[in-house]
Design a protein around this motif. Structure first.
Motif, PDB file in Angstrom:
ATOM      1  N   ASN A 374      96.035  63.828   9.539  1.00  0.00           N
ATOM      2  CA  ASN A 374      95.801  63.387  10.662  1.00  0.00           C
ATOM      3  C   ASN A 374      97.072  63.014  11.631  1.00  0.00           C
ATOM      4  O   ASN A 374      97.324  62.023  12.320  1.00  0.00           O
ATOM      5  CB  ASN A 374      94.966  62.349  10.731  1.00  0.00           C
ATOM      6  CG  ASN A 374      93.546  62.426  10.269  1.00  0.00           C
ATOM      7  OD1 ASN A 374      92.961  63.398  10.760  1.00  0.00           O
ATOM      8  ND2 ASN A 374      93.426  62.092   9.049  1.00  0.00           N
ATOM      9  N   GLY A 375      98.207  63.674  11.134  1.00  0.00           N
ATOM     10  CA  GLY A 375      99.434  63.723  12.143  1.00  0.00           C
ATOM     11  C   GLY A 375     100.377  62.949  11.356  1.00  0.00           C
ATOM     12  O   GLY A 375     101.567  62.304  12.233  1.00  0.00           O
ATOM     13  N   SER A 376      99.985  62.292  10.408  1.00  0.00           N
ATOM     14  CA  SER A 376     101.183  61.510   9.519  1.00  0.00           C
ATOM     15  C   SER A 376     101.666  62.060   8.209  1.00  0.00           C
ATOM     16  O   SER A 376     101.555  61.331   7.229  1.00  0.00           O
ATOM     17  CB  SER A 376     100.294  60.055   9.265  1.00  0.00           C
ATOM     18  OG  SER A 376     100.382  59.401  10.577  1.00  0.00           O
ATOM     19  N   GLY A 377     101.882  63.207   8.136  1.00  0.00           N
ATOM     20  CA  GLY A 377     102.006  64.135   6.973  1.00  0.00           C
ATOM     21  C   GLY A 377     103.344  64.124   6.224  1.00  0.00           C
ATOM     22  O   GLY A 377     103.274  64.286   4.876  1.00  0.00           O
ATOM     23  N   VAL A 378     104.429  63.634   6.954  1.00  0.00           N
ATOM     24  CA  VAL A 378     105.782  63.596   6.318  1.00  0.00           C
ATOM     25  C   VAL A 378     105.856  62.739   5.121  1.00  0.00           C
ATOM     26  O   VAL A 378     106.195  63.069   3.976  1.00  0.00           O
ATOM     27  CB  VAL A 378     106.819  63.493   7.286  1.00  0.00           C
ATOM     28  CG1 VAL A 378     108.224  63.453   6.478  1.00  0.00           C
ATOM     29  CG2 VAL A 378     106.788  64.574   8.260  1.00  0.00           C
TER      30      VAL A 378
END
Length: 437
Positions: A374-378
């Motif tokens: 949900n956009g916080s993958g790093v």
């Protein structure tokens, strides 16, 4: 529908476009028999393969990616490795354990990345000075109050900033209030993926441009390639929003396509108009607000569109239209740089679930999967990859327990209801965005 290599089409845009050309590893052909296969060479797959190699030093591990390294979501994000996530809305005391669980996962992922970058001297413009959450309009200012309360209740370090302080630091007077979070890193995401892929342990072999077209379940599994076949005792699936193409988490994950642009490199005079910081990153406190960075190589990066686009990248014609939206947001923030053109534009797909949860665990007796950040993958994807390798090797840990505790994903209806629902789901993030976009 049968998969082909064209199912995994790509383009040459993204952060990789800012780097020197890299020669990809060879694609895999023929028949092979191995103990482990990891599908997907983004941050999750790279992390999983590295941890598997540590646990099984005598095993040969194949790491496959359908595209070139850095052309998936891991090379197309905005380059934030976060330690603290923003949860929209008021603080919910009943969710405090979940808030802390998510932050533990983020922190472990960030620590793993930091160690790998340092150990292997990966040049990915690692900048450990945190980032800014900002608010420019009514709804984001309410989220500013919510996030401030959230940080205070959980005891996380932060600094509150007013308009004048933000203007002095960032060179734009748009933002009315902001919060600096010191625990976080800015980086060049494609350079990070290149570095991680080029420093894998000796018992891991990376094969790019090698899509897996089908997995025949069993003990062992048989993976079908464009021109070959792999028999594997265990399989880790780290393909995020593309997992349904291989038959996993169908009706539970979808892809949202985002787009952004980079300016050319700024001159000395242009940089001096941007305030006191040499590098910074801004995350909007509104879910539809712009993500903006002054990068290590002296460009401004701005991303502010998200839409349901069939979970595929945008054509150049589509990107040209989105570029106009980027331009409007840029000029609103930096009127002193109105003469500075955009040099590159790109799109990328993030995997999201209906209730914004993550996926982690066993799919069959010998197939394991993680994804949906949900956009916080790093940072989170790095942690999930390492934990999934631990879990697949029957090695319990606190990190594995935290990942397993992710809430179940809500069901997503089939097409055409999917298309309609996904369109409005993604579009809803821009309600009340106002000046923040």
């Amino acid at each position: 529908m049968a998969l082909t290599s064209h199912t995994f089409s790509t383009d040459n845009h993204g952060w990789a476009e800012l780097l020197p050309q890299r020669k990809p590893s060879k694609s895999l052909h023929g028949t092979h028999r191995v103990p482990w296969v990891v599908i997907g060479a983004g941050v999750t797959g790279l992390s999983a393969a590295r941890r598997l190699a540590e646990h099984n030093p005598d095993d040969h591990i194949l790491l496959l990616d359908a595209r070139r390294l850095g052309q998936g979501a891991s090379g197309r994000n905005s380059g934030y490795a976060v330690a603290i996530s923003q949860f929209s809305g008021e603080f919910d005391p009943e969710q405090e354990k979940n808030y802390r669980r998510v932050e533990r996962i983020n922190a472990q992922g960030l620590n793993l990345l930091r160690q790998q970058v340092n150990d292997h001297k990966i040049n990915c413009h690692w900048h450990e000075q945190g980032y800014y959450h900002t608010a420019a309009d009514t709804k984001s200012l309410q989220e500013y109050e919510n996030f401030k309360d959230h940080l205070n209740r959980l005891g996380y370090d932060h600094t509150l900033l007013g308009k004048d302080e933000l203007t002095e630091r960032l060179g734009t007077s748009l933002y009315q209030a902001g919060i600096h979070i010191p625990q976080g890193v800015l980086l060049q995401p494609a350079a990070l993926v290149y570095g991680l892929g080029d420093t894998l342990p000796a018992n891991v072999t990376l094969h790019e441009n090698t899509p897996v077209l089908k997995i025949n379940h069993g003990e062992p599994c048989v993976l079908e390639l464009t021109d070959g076949q792999i028999t594997a005792d265990n399989v880790i699936v780290a393909t995020n929003y593309e997992a349904p193409k291989l038959g996993f988490i169908k009706r539970y994950i979808m892809g949202s396509t985002l787009s952004g642009s980079f300016t050319r490199q700024l001159t000395k005079d242009e940089l001096e108009s941007l305030g006191s910081l040499k590098e910074w990153g801004v995350l909007s406190l509104h879910s539809g607000g712009a993500t903006v960075r002054l990068t290590n190589d002296k460009r401004i990066s701005l991303r502010n569109t998200a839409e349901y686009h069939g979970a595929v990248l945008m054509s150049d014609a589509f990107l040209a239209k989105r570029r106009e939206i980027h331009r409007s947001a840029f000029d609103k923030r930096f009127p002193q740089l109105a003469q500075v053109p955009f040099e590159f534009s790109w799109s990328g797909v993030e995997g999201i679930s209906q209730n914004f949860t993550n996926f982690f665990g066993r799919q069959t007796s010998n197939i394991f999967l993680a994804g949906g950040y949900n956009g916080s993958g790093v940072s989170r994807g790095t942690a999930f990859g390492a934990a999934l390798a631990d879990y697949a090797c029957n090695m319990p840990s606190d990190l594995v327990s935290d990942c397993l505790a992710s809430a179940p994903a809500k069901w997503i209806p089939p097409r055409p209801f999917l298309d309609i629902g996904a369109f409005f789901k993604v579009k809803s993030r821009f309600i009340g965005v106002g000046l923040d976009r």
